[in-house]
Design an enzyme around this catalytic site. Structure first.
Site, PDB file in Angstrom:
ATOM      1  CB  SER A  79       3.266   2.043   5.840  1.00  0.00           C
ATOM      2  OG  SER A  79       1.980   1.959   6.340  1.00  0.00           O
ATOM      3  CG  ASP A  91       0.147  -4.051   2.997  1.00  0.00           C
ATOM      4  OD1 ASP A  91       0.387  -3.500   1.911  1.00  0.00           O
ATOM      5  OD2 ASP A  91      -0.063  -3.418   4.058  1.00  0.00           O
ATOM      6  CG  HIS A 151      -0.402   0.254   2.518  1.00  0.00           C
ATOM      7  ND1 HIS A 151      -0.102  -0.741   3.416  1.00  0.00           N
ATOM      8  CD2 HIS A 151      -0.065   1.405   3.136  1.00  0.00           C
ATOM      9  CE1 HIS A 151       0.386  -0.219   4.528  1.00  0.00           C
ATOM     10  NE2 HIS A 151       0.422   1.094   4.375  1.00  0.00           N
TER      11      HIS A 151
END
Length: 407
Positions: free
Chosen positions: A255, A174, A137
């Site tokens: 992230s 992910d 992402h």
């Protein structure tokens, strides 16, 4: 709802909070009916913008200067008050300070641009050839742009900035790999085993929250194998994983950054947080509930991506819905994942499972709902043998089966 950490838009004075971008998702289960969530909580992908000034609680203190990082000026380095100079002592072995010193050279900041906008996240160097691990992402801006159209700038701890290329991505876990060329003296991170972690063990998170590069936070492992579903696509495919839960401060922009143990070994990739914010957005921040993808689950995906292969995932070959009710004629509450449909010739069908069976455990790991089933199966590899515990007509049974593949 749990969302992965979205990439951070570039910092600028008091920008409007951008939306959090949940990543694309998984493969085999149809979307179950949503159970009511506790009010006021949401799981948020970690992206956001650095807000300069205008914040509540600042009072009369100097505002943070995003350009210089200077909170104010001092006219003198001397003081009439007594000062004790203890010197800059060497970091104690196994301390957060020593872990930070060892790991920071392996952590990078990623700035991503594409037709869908811009954002940023974190990553970690895997080898001396310039391979970098991050979240899907991050490089797709939460699914807003195709990975092959992402323009990625990689910033290293020593100030070096170079263009990176996306090698491959896996939305279901992910996971993404980025490659840089022509960078010397790279320091790959040491990879540990997430299966060696224990609840209460101290860990360190490093990344670029709100674009503040090389930020170090520490905490403990609060829970293991926490089922976290970040998002589902229109086909019901879920991005889910059995997460490492930590109270180390993780915020938008973390992230793709590493979660490491106190030996400085990579044990997880920071990916999402639980937030009190009811919506998806960069305003969400850490409340001490952060989630990292265990490195043990990611390593096979990394090997497939770096080899140019399409990642594969274990599957039962069923569609499920949350189960709720009582076990047979007893007053015991039944929870689990009810089989709504089986694929002919699937692993579950071949093992004798049937429609309306309720799966309650995999290898002794309790299955409370469809989210837990997806995350648990995702932790295995195609061909692995597991023991499935299920309820049929109020009677508990078990079946041993070999997991299939989505290849």
């Amino acid at each position: 709802m749990t969302q992965s950490l979205p990439p951070i838009p570039p910092a600028q004075p008091a920008p409007p909070a951008p939306p959090a971008f949940p990543p694309p998702s998984s493969h085999e289960w149809s979307p179950p009916p949503r159970r009511p969530r506790r009010a006021g909580f949401a799981v948020t992908v970690l992206t956001g913008a650095l807000l300069v000034g205008g914040g509540a609680g600042i009072g009369g203190a100097a505002l943070y200067d995003a350009a210089s990082g200077d909170g104010g000026s001092s006219t003198s380095r001397t003081s009439s008050l007594p000062v004790v100079d203890s010197g800059n002592r060497p970091a104690a072995s196994g301390s957060v300070e020593s872990v930070a010193a060892a790991v920071l050279p392996s952590v990078v900041a990623l700035d991503v641009r594409g037709a869908g906008g811009a954002g940023s996240g974190s990553g970690v160097v895997l080898d001396g050839d310039g391979l970098i691990l991050t979240n899907d992402h991050v490089v797709t801006l939460g699914g807003e742009i195709p990975a092959d159209q992402a323009e990625v700038t990689v910033s290293f701890n020593n100030g070096t900035k170079v263009r990176g290329t996306v090698v491959g991505t896996d939305p279901l876990t992910d996971t993404a790999l980025v490659k840089v060329e022509g960078v010397d003296d790279l320091k790959p991170i040491t990879i540990g085993k997430s299966s060696n972690l224990d609840v209460g063990e101290q860990v360190v998170a490093i990344g670029s929250p709100f674009g503040l590069d090389a930020t170090v936070t520490s905490g403990i492992v609060s829970a293991l194998d926490r089922p976290v579903e970040v998002a589902r696509d229109a086909q019901g495919n879920a991005t889910a994983y059995p997460a490492i839960q930590t109270d180390a401060a993780i915020n938008p922009g973390n992230s793709g950054g590493p979660l490491v143990n106190m030996d400085g070994q990579l044990v997880g990739i920071n990916a999402s947080i639980r937030s009190t914010s009811p919506g998806q957005g960069a305003e969400s921040g850490s409340i001490g509930l952060g989630f990292a993808i265990p490195i043990d689950e990611v390593l096979p995906i990394i090997d497939q991506l770096r080899a140019g292969e399409t990642p594969t995932h274990a599957r039962l070959g069923i569609q499920v819905a949350d189960a709720a009710g009582t076990a047979g004629s007893s007053d015991t509450t039944l929870s689990g994942a009810r089989i709504a449909e089986l694929e002919k010739g699937s692993a579950a069908a071949d093992a004798g499972l049937a429609q309306d069976d309720v799966i309650t455990a995999i290898d002794g790991r309790q299955i409370e709902n469809t989210e837990a089933l997806i995350a648990t199966v995702r932790s295995y590899r195609p061909g692995d043998t597991v023991k499935v515990t299920y309820q049929r007509g109020g009677k508990e049974s078990t079946a041993e089966l070999q997991l299939g593949s989505d290849a």
